[in-house]
Design a protein around this motif. Structure first.
Motif, PDB file in Angstrom:
ATOM      1  N   ASP A   1       3.892  -3.652  13.583  1.00  0.00           N
ATOM      2  CA  ASP A   1       2.665  -3.847  12.822  1.00  0.00           C
ATOM      3  C   ASP A   1       1.987  -2.483  12.779  1.00  0.00           C
ATOM      4  OD1 ASP A   1       0.349  -4.622  11.569  1.00  0.00           O
ATOM      5  OD2 ASP A   1      -0.134  -6.215  13.003  1.00  0.00           O
ATOM      6  N   ILE A   2       2.243  -1.734  11.716  1.00  0.00           N
ATOM      7  CA  ILE A   2       1.785  -0.344  11.681  1.00  0.00           C
ATOM      8  C   ILE A   2       1.062  -0.008  10.388  1.00  0.00           C
ATOM      9  CG2 ILE A   2       3.590   0.518  13.206  1.00  0.00           C
ATOM     10  CD1 ILE A   2       5.040   1.505  10.669  1.00  0.00           C
ATOM     11  N   LYS A   3       0.252   1.038  10.476  1.00  0.00           N
ATOM     12  CA  LYS A   3      -0.379   1.628   9.307  1.00  0.00           C
ATOM     13  C   LYS A   3       0.487   2.792   8.859  1.00  0.00           C
ATOM     14  CE  LYS A   3      -4.999   0.309  10.620  1.00  0.00           C
ATOM     15  NZ  LYS A   3      -6.346   0.724  10.973  1.00  0.00           N
ATOM     16  N   ILE A   4       0.560   2.982   7.556  1.00  0.00           N
ATOM     17  CA  ILE A   4       1.350   4.074   6.985  1.00  0.00           C
ATOM     18  C   ILE A   4       0.408   5.012   6.246  1.00  0.00           C
ATOM     19  CG2 ILE A   4       3.219   4.660   5.392  1.00  0.00           C
ATOM     20  CD1 ILE A   4       4.353   1.838   5.958  1.00  0.00           C
ATOM     21  N   SER A   5       0.607   6.300   6.461  1.00  0.00           N
ATOM     22  CA  SER A   5      -0.200   7.306   5.772  1.00  0.00           C
ATOM     23  C   SER A   5       0.720   8.457   5.377  1.00  0.00           C
ATOM     24  CB  SER A   5      -1.334   7.791   6.681  1.00  0.00           C
ATOM     25  OG  SER A   5      -0.817   8.344   7.867  1.00  0.00           O
TER      26      SER A   5
ATOM     27  N   GLY B   1       0.781  -1.234   0.000  1.00  0.00           N
ATOM     28  CA  GLY B   1       0.000   0.000   0.000  1.00  0.00           C
ATOM     29  C   GLY B   1       0.808   1.278   0.000  1.00  0.00           C
ATOM     30  N   GLY B   2       2.136   1.204   0.111  1.00  0.00           N
ATOM     31  CA  GLY B   2       2.971   2.400   0.060  1.00  0.00           C
ATOM     32  C   GLY B   2       2.612   3.422   1.113  1.00  0.00           C
TER      33      GLY B   2
ATOM     34  N   GLU C   1      -1.901   4.155   1.656  1.00  0.00           N
ATOM     35  CA  GLU C   1      -2.749   3.320   2.510  1.00  0.00           C
ATOM     36  C   GLU C   1      -1.963   2.089   2.919  1.00  0.00           C
ATOM     37  OE1 GLU C   1      -6.561   2.511   0.758  1.00  0.00           O
ATOM     38  OE2 GLU C   1      -6.824   4.588   0.165  1.00  0.00           O
ATOM     39  N   GLY C   2      -0.743   2.313   3.357  1.00  0.00           N
ATOM     40  CA  GLY C   2       0.159   1.213   3.620  1.00  0.00           C
ATOM     41  C   GLY C   2      -0.014   0.521   4.955  1.00  0.00           C
ATOM     42  N   VAL C   3       0.507  -0.685   4.969  1.00  0.00           N
ATOM     43  CA  VAL C   3       0.608  -1.481   6.180  1.00  0.00           C
ATOM     44  C   VAL C   3       1.993  -2.111   6.136  1.00  0.00           C
ATOM     45  CG1 VAL C   3      -0.266  -3.501   7.425  1.00  0.00           C
ATOM     46  CG2 VAL C   3      -1.865  -1.978   6.258  1.00  0.00           C
ATOM     47  N   ALA C   4       2.695  -2.065   7.267  1.00  0.00           N
ATOM     48  CA  ALA C   4       4.018  -2.680   7.350  1.00  0.00           C
ATOM     49  C   ALA C   4       4.064  -3.591   8.566  1.00  0.00           C
ATOM     50  CB  ALA C   4       5.104  -1.615   7.439  1.00  0.00           C
ATOM     51  N   ARG C   5       4.584  -4.779   8.348  1.00  0.00           N
ATOM     52  CA  ARG C   5       4.695  -5.755   9.438  1.00  0.00           C
ATOM     53  C   ARG C   5       6.091  -6.355   9.404  1.00  0.00           C
ATOM     54  NH1 ARG C   5      -0.433  -6.668   7.236  1.00  0.00           N
ATOM     55  NH2 ARG C   5      -2.094  -6.164   8.702  1.00  0.00           N
ATOM     56  N   SER C   6       6.661  -6.559  10.581  1.00  0.00           N
ATOM     57  CA  SER C   6       7.958  -7.225  10.664  1.00  0.00           C
ATOM     58  C   SER C   6       7.754  -8.727  10.763  1.00  0.00           C
ATOM     59  CB  SER C   6       8.752  -6.718  11.872  1.00  0.00           C
ATOM     60  OG  SER C   6       8.072  -7.004  13.067  1.00  0.00           O
ATOM     61  N   SER C   7       8.785  -9.467  10.371  1.00  0.00           N
ATOM     62  CA  SER C   7       8.684 -10.921  10.375  1.00  0.00           C
ATOM     63  C   SER C   7       8.511 -11.491  11.780  1.00  0.00           C
ATOM     64  CB  SER C   7       9.921 -11.533   9.715  1.00  0.00           C
ATOM     65  OG  SER C   7      11.092 -11.149  10.421  1.00  0.00           O
ATOM     66  N   ASP C   8       8.989 -10.763  12.799  1.00  0.00           N
ATOM     67  CA  ASP C   8       8.854 -11.256  14.176  1.00  0.00           C
ATOM     68  C   ASP C   8       7.578 -10.761  14.867  1.00  0.00           C
ATOM     69  OD1 ASP C   8       9.407  -8.588  14.712  1.00  0.00           O
ATOM     70  OD2 ASP C   8      11.280  -8.984  15.780  1.00  0.00           O
TER      71      ASP C   8
END
Length: 147
Positions: free
Chosen positions: A40-44, A25-26, A29-36
């Motif tokens: 776990d965040i929303k990006i705007s 989503g860049g 409207e992004g979402v980023a999650r780490s492998s661990d």
């Protein structure tokens, strides 16, 4: 280009950590999650009313935390005790010029109780140790300020 800016990993280097994230989503409207699962965040976009942070804030947080670690390392080498209330205010500017985006940065470093000249020496040394500072060297205009 300096030797620091030219440094690349070699097969004999020891990797001590690899961060892994998955982002969709860049910045719109992004979402980023780490492998661990720790991130776990929303990006705007900057200035958006939508929930979430933006890449510039994430960069500022990561760089200032890393820089504080570098300060601790150089202070230890120079036998200087850092105060518990040491703080770094990172400011990351997103610029637009002729349709091109680029970053600018200021790290405002507060080291209460440490003589200003010593604090400046520590900041200068940390800028050569911090991996973030090395990564942007020659690519981003940076000010390191003792405040």
């Amino acid at each position: 280009m300096t030797a620091l800016a030219q440094r690349v990993a070699s097969p004999t280097d020891k990797v001590i950590y690899t961060a892994q994230t998955h982002t969709t989503g860049g910045r719109q409207e992004g979402v980023a999650r780490s492998s661990d699962g720790q991130l776990d965040i929303k990006i705007s976009p900057p200035g958006s009313k939508r929930p979430g942070t933006n890449p510039e804030q994430l960069f500022a947080a990561g760089w200032s935390a890393c820089f504080e670690g570098a300060l601790g390392l150089v202070a230890q080498r120079k036998k200087v005790t850092l105060p518990a209330d040491l703080a770094i205010d990172a400011e990351i500017d997103l610029h637009l010029d002729s349709g091109e985006f680029f970053l600018g940065a200021r790290l405002n470093v507060s080291i209460p109780g440490v003589e200003r000249s010593v604090a400046q020496e520590l900041v200068n040394a940390a800028s050569k140790v911090c991996p973030y500072s090395k990564a942007v060297s020659g690519n981003v205009e940076v000010e390191y300020n003792v405040v």
